[in-house]
Design an enzyme around this catalytic site. Structure first.
Site, PDB file in Angstrom:
ATOM      1  N   LYS A  22       0.830  -1.217   0.000  1.00 10.59           N
ATOM      2  CA  LYS A  22       0.000   0.000   0.000  1.00 10.59           C
ATOM      3  C   LYS A  22       0.857   1.256   0.000  1.00 10.59           C
ATOM      4  O   LYS A  22       0.651   2.167  -0.807  1.00 10.59           O
ATOM      5  CB  LYS A  22      -0.909  -0.015   1.235  1.00 10.59           C
ATOM      6  CG  LYS A  22      -1.511   1.322   1.592  1.00 10.59           C
ATOM      7  CD  LYS A  22      -2.220   1.235   2.929  1.00 10.59           C
ATOM      8  CE  LYS A  22      -2.544   2.567   3.539  1.00 10.59           C
ATOM      9  NZ  LYS A  22      -1.403   3.342   4.021  1.00 10.59           N
ATOM     10  N   ASN A  23       1.820   1.320   0.916  1.00  8.75           N
ATOM     11  CA  ASN A  23       2.566   2.575   1.062  1.00  8.75           C
ATOM     12  C   ASN A  23       3.499   2.843  -0.117  1.00  8.75           C
ATOM     13  O   ASN A  23       3.885   3.983  -0.339  1.00  8.75           O
ATOM     14  CB  ASN A  23       3.330   2.606   2.390  1.00  8.75           C
ATOM     15  CG  ASN A  23       2.376   2.786   3.567  1.00  8.75           C
ATOM     16  OD1 ASN A  23       1.204   3.125   3.374  1.00  8.75           O
ATOM     17  ND2 ASN A  23       2.867   2.569   4.771  1.00  8.75           N
ATOM     18  N   CYS A 117      -5.203   8.225   9.039  1.00  7.02           N
ATOM     19  CA  CYS A 117      -5.339   7.798  10.434  1.00  7.02           C
ATOM     20  C   CYS A 117      -4.865   8.895  11.383  1.00  7.02           C
ATOM     21  O   CYS A 117      -3.897   9.599  11.089  1.00  7.02           O
ATOM     22  CB  CYS A 117      -4.512   6.539  10.684  1.00  7.02           C
ATOM     23  SG  CYS A 117      -5.075   5.109   9.753  1.00  7.02           S
ATOM     24  N   ARG A 122       0.121  15.341  13.187  1.00  4.82           N
ATOM     25  CA  ARG A 122       0.941  14.796  12.090  1.00  4.82           C
ATOM     26  C   ARG A 122       1.438  15.970  11.245  1.00  4.82           C
ATOM     27  O   ARG A 122       0.868  16.299  10.205  1.00  4.82           O
ATOM     28  CB  ARG A 122       0.127  13.795  11.251  1.00  4.82           C
ATOM     29  CG  ARG A 122      -0.222  12.536  12.026  1.00  4.82           C
ATOM     30  CD  ARG A 122      -0.937  11.494  11.177  1.00  4.82           C
ATOM     31  NE  ARG A 122      -0.044  10.783  10.288  1.00  4.82           N
ATOM     32  CZ  ARG A 122      -0.401   9.701   9.586  1.00  4.82           C
ATOM     33  NH1 ARG A 122      -1.623   9.232   9.682  1.00  4.82           N
ATOM     34  NH2 ARG A 122       0.462   9.101   8.804  1.00  4.82           N
ATOM     35  N   PRO A 123       2.534  16.619  11.706  1.00  2.00           N
ATOM     36  CA  PRO A 123       3.003  17.821  11.021  1.00  2.00           C
ATOM     37  C   PRO A 123       3.591  17.521   9.645  1.00  2.00           C
ATOM     38  O   PRO A 123       3.965  16.384   9.357  1.00  2.00           O
ATOM     39  CB  PRO A 123       4.089  18.368  11.958  1.00  2.00           C
ATOM     40  CG  PRO A 123       4.526  17.204  12.774  1.00  2.00           C
ATOM     41  CD  PRO A 123       3.395  16.223  12.825  1.00  2.00           C
ATOM     42  N   ASP A 306       3.665   0.471  12.217  1.00  2.00           N
ATOM     43  CA  ASP A 306       2.417  -0.023  11.625  1.00  2.00           C
ATOM     44  C   ASP A 306       2.126  -1.478  11.984  1.00  2.00           C
ATOM     45  O   ASP A 306       1.088  -2.020  11.591  1.00  2.00           O
ATOM     46  CB  ASP A 306       2.452   0.130  10.091  1.00  2.00           C
ATOM     47  CG  ASP A 306       2.325   1.590   9.667  1.00  2.00           C
ATOM     48  OD1 ASP A 306       2.150   2.454  10.543  1.00  2.00           O
ATOM     49  OD2 ASP A 306       2.414   1.858   8.456  1.00  2.00           O
ATOM     50  N   ARG A 398      -9.031   0.249   3.846  1.00  2.00           N
ATOM     51  CA  ARG A 398      -8.089   1.175   3.200  1.00  2.00           C
ATOM     52  C   ARG A 398      -6.768   0.461   2.897  1.00  2.00           C
ATOM     53  O   ARG A 398      -6.023   0.897   2.023  1.00  2.00           O
ATOM     54  CB  ARG A 398      -7.792   2.363   4.124  1.00  2.00           C
ATOM     55  CG  ARG A 398      -8.879   3.407   4.165  1.00  2.00           C
ATOM     56  CD  ARG A 398      -8.414   4.654   4.910  1.00  2.00           C
ATOM     57  NE  ARG A 398      -7.035   4.939   4.586  1.00  2.00           N
ATOM     58  CZ  ARG A 398      -6.072   5.199   5.476  1.00  2.00           C
ATOM     59  NH1 ARG A 398      -6.331   5.252   6.755  1.00  2.00           N
ATOM     60  NH2 ARG A 398      -4.835   5.434   5.083  1.00  2.00           N
TER      61      ARG A 398
HETATM   62  C1  UD1 Z   1       4.251   6.824   6.829  1.00  2.00           C
HETATM   63  C2  UD1 Z   1       3.263   5.706   6.613  1.00  2.00           C
HETATM   64  C3  UD1 Z   1       2.610   5.322   7.937  1.00  2.00           C
HETATM   65  C4  UD1 Z   1       3.680   4.975   8.973  1.00  2.00           C
HETATM   66  C5  UD1 Z   1       4.731   6.073   9.049  1.00  2.00           C
HETATM   67  C6  UD1 Z   1       5.918   5.692   9.934  1.00  2.00           C
HETATM   68  C7  UD1 Z   1       2.504   6.090   4.343  1.00  2.00           C
HETATM   69  C8  UD1 Z   1       1.414   6.529   3.455  1.00  2.00           C
HETATM   70  N1  UD1 Z   1       2.261   6.161   5.664  1.00  2.00           N
HETATM   71  O1  UD1 Z   1       3.522   7.942   7.349  1.00  2.00           O
HETATM   72  O2  UD1 Z   1       1.761   4.215   7.709  1.00  2.00           O
HETATM   73  O3  UD1 Z   1       3.077   4.846  10.255  1.00  2.00           O
HETATM   74  O4  UD1 Z   1       5.251   6.382   7.749  1.00  2.00           O
HETATM   75  O5  UD1 Z   1       6.512   4.519   9.464  1.00  2.00           O
HETATM   76  O6  UD1 Z   1       3.552   5.648   3.893  1.00  2.00           O
HETATM   77  N2  UD1 Z   1       7.104  14.329  11.293  1.00  2.00           N
HETATM   78  C9  UD1 Z   1       7.381  15.656  11.584  1.00  2.00           C
HETATM   79  N3  UD1 Z   1       7.354  16.555  10.550  1.00  2.00           N
HETATM   80  C10 UD1 Z   1       7.070  16.200   9.270  1.00  2.00           C
HETATM   81  C11 UD1 Z   1       6.783  14.845   8.985  1.00  2.00           C
HETATM   82  C12 UD1 Z   1       6.811  13.920  10.026  1.00  2.00           C
HETATM   83  O7  UD1 Z   1       7.647  16.025  12.734  1.00  2.00           O
HETATM   84  O8  UD1 Z   1       7.068  17.074   8.382  1.00  2.00           O
HETATM   85  C13 UD1 Z   1       7.131  13.323  12.399  1.00  2.00           C
HETATM   86  C14 UD1 Z   1       5.755  12.687  12.624  1.00  2.00           C
HETATM   87  O9  UD1 Z   1       4.972  13.449  13.508  1.00  2.00           O
HETATM   88  C15 UD1 Z   1       6.148  11.341  13.200  1.00  2.00           C
HETATM   89  C16 UD1 Z   1       7.476  11.011  12.497  1.00  2.00           C
HETATM   90  O10 UD1 Z   1       7.957  12.257  11.979  1.00  2.00           O
HETATM   91  O11 UD1 Z   1       6.385  11.459  14.579  1.00  2.00           O
HETATM   92  C17 UD1 Z   1       7.373  10.022  11.364  1.00  2.00           C
HETATM   93  O12 UD1 Z   1       6.387  10.444  10.435  1.00  2.00           O
HETATM   94  P1  UD1 Z   1       6.473  10.055   8.878  1.00  2.00           P
HETATM   95  O13 UD1 Z   1       7.583   9.078   8.683  1.00  2.00           O
HETATM   96  O14 UD1 Z   1       6.490  11.311   8.086  1.00  2.00           O
HETATM   97  O15 UD1 Z   1       5.087   9.333   8.645  1.00  2.00           O
HETATM   98  P2  UD1 Z   1       4.176   9.397   7.346  1.00  2.00           P
HETATM   99  O16 UD1 Z   1       5.035   9.527   6.141  1.00  2.00           O
HETATM  100  O17 UD1 Z   1       3.063  10.355   7.551  1.00  2.00           O
END
Ligand code: UD1
Length: 424
Positions: A22-23, A117, A122-123, A306, A398
């Site tokens: 999926k991802n 989710c 989620r910044p 996950d 999803r």
């Molecule tokens: C992706 C996955 C999700 C998984 C996550 C961590 C997809 C579509 N989703 O989510 O299923 O749980 O990776 O393996 O692939 N953060 C910041 N600033 C940012 C972005 C992230 O502070 O701009 C922080 C987040 O709050 C979190 C951490 O970084 O604590 C990791 O987030 P991130 O790896 O970005 O997760 P996603 O890409 O949203």
């Protein structure tokens, strides 16, 4: 609304074939527009997130043809729109990959804040930091993120402050057609980042180092169409591994990359589960009791966040006290309150959940709080004695293709039922 009804207490036996990741799919489909050409994407999972991201491409003027259940053709030659609709963006987190893909292709993008989710805040500051480093102007108005790079994008060094999968992917998408070299430092290393890099390179991009924490992208002027097959889904495979282990069954999971499963296999072996690895499959079987263990979730190659809710369902019946420390998200234990309705003994304190193993779980009514939390309900329901009803299953759908068929195929008693909206 539809619910899942599970008659638990049956050991799973047989084999399951996992679908595409999926991802990876939700990043690779937007990436196809960078080609400005026709791409064929194979081994796609048949899940609602793939439908939504495909609909976004159609809304932007691309043609998307379904060639078979798991194959689509994307014709991105005559795209004309750079604004994603609110209606579609709110359905999924990965709609924000349109930011990088549109910026890379057209030098501008307008994408509403994404859904997906809820695990606390989620910044997306790291995504924006990357776009700005490449020369884009960023703005946020009425919940819509806008990006413009009038003079074109220029390669730059982007040292991420946190290891972010999404930011790494978005910066890769924006940088492949930028002028010069982009270096992403502290990049995420998840399997789907490597998969995206391979796809981008198959379209003529020059991406090196994916899978390490430094990714170098040398911008190219032109890209072209490609045919690409997506990697198997690590999390879907891991979920069935845990379901086999938790029910004390014997299941072979096919179409996997064993290396991607290492952190999960290691923990299951620590819990007393037997794991046999083959070239593209893995056999999971358990005869003795499950033993307690401790898990800390970390970015790849650590234990995936996950997978922690599904792991919790196994810990619930393990001998002794287990714990999960959530190292990625600030608030990912909403599902624990639902598990407790099935007799799980658990306590959550901040980022740590503790599980005191019990002999039996009992059926009940629970809801899927999110995608993987929903998968944990399915695993717990398969273990529990009696009937469990799981509501809000749209979260689960999803990310899991043909969940019922796959589980029924290994002897589970699970079906879908339509109930009235006030079902409690
Ligand atoms: C992706 C996955 C999700 C998984 C996550 C961590 C997809 C579509 N989703 O989510 O299923 O749980 O990776 O393996 O692939 N953060 C910041 N600033 C940012 C972005 C992230 O502070 O701009 C922080 C987040 O709050 C979190 C951490 O970084 O604590 C990791 O987030 P991130 O790896 O970005 O997760 P996603 O890409 O949203």
């Amino acid at each position: 609304m539809d619910i899942f009804v599970v008659e638990g207490g049956k050991k799973l036996n047989g084999s399951i074939t996992v679908g595409g990741a999926k991802n990876a799919a939700v990043a690779i489909i937007p990436a196809a527009i960078l080609s400005g050409d026709v791409c064929t994407i194979e081994n796609l999972p048949t899940i609602s997130d793939v439908n939504v991201i495909s609909q976004i491409l159609v809304q932007l003027g691309a043609k998307v043809n379904k060639l078979s259940e798991s194959v689509i053709e994307i014709d991105a030659r005559n795209m004309d729109c750079c604004q994603v609709s609110q209606e579609l963006a709110k359905n999924m987190r990965a709609s924000y990959y349109m930011l990088g893909a549109l910026l890379g292709r057209f030098g501008r993008a307008r994408v509403p804040m994404p859904g997906g989710c809820y695990f606390g805040v989620r910044p997306i500051d790291q995504h924006l930091k990357g776009f700005e480093a490449l020369g884009a102007k960023t703005g946020l108005r009425d919940g819509v993120i806008s990006l413009t790079a009038e003079g074109g994008l220029k390669g730059a060094c982007v040292p991420l402050d946190v290891v972010s999968v999404g930011a790494t992917i978005n910066i890769m998408l924006a940088a492949v057609r930028a002028e010069g070299l982009t270096v992403i430092e502290h990049a995420a290393k998840e399997p789907h980042i490597v998969d995206l890099a391979n796809f981008l390179n198959s379209m003529g991009a020059d991406v090196r180092g994916a899978g390490t924490d430094v990714i170098k992208i040398r911008g190219v002027k032109k890209m072209h169409g490609a045919t690409y097959s997506i990697i198997p889904d690590q999390i879907e495979a891991g979920t069935y591994m845990i379901a086999a282990a938790a029910t004390g069954g014997d299941v072979t999971i096919n179409n996997i990359i064993p290396k991607h499963m290492e952190s999960i296999s290691k923990k299951l072996m620590e819990m007393g589960v037997e794991i046999y690895e083959y070239d593209e499959s893995i056999r999971v079987t358990r005869s003795g009791d499950l033993k307690a263990c401790n898990v800390t979730t970390m970015p790849h190659p650590g234990f995936p966040t996950d997978m922690q809710p599904q792991m919790a369902a196994a810990m619930a019946i393990a001998r002794g006290t287990s714990s999960i420390t959530e190292g990625v998200w600030e608030n990912r234990f909403q599902y624990v309150a639902e598990l407790k309705k099935l007799g799980v003994q658990a306590e959550v304190q901040g980022r740590v959940a503790t599980f005191v193993g019990v002999d039996h779980l009992k059926g009940g009514h629970v809801k899927a709080t999110d995608l993987r939390g929903g998968a944990a309900m399915v695993v717990a329901a398969l273990v529990a004695e009696g009937e469990t009803a799981i509501s809000e299953i749209y979260h689960i759908e999803r990310g899991y293709e043909q969940l019922i068929d796959k589980l029924v195929g290994v002897g589970a008693c699970i079906h879908r039922k339509t109930v009235s909206d006030d079902f409690k």
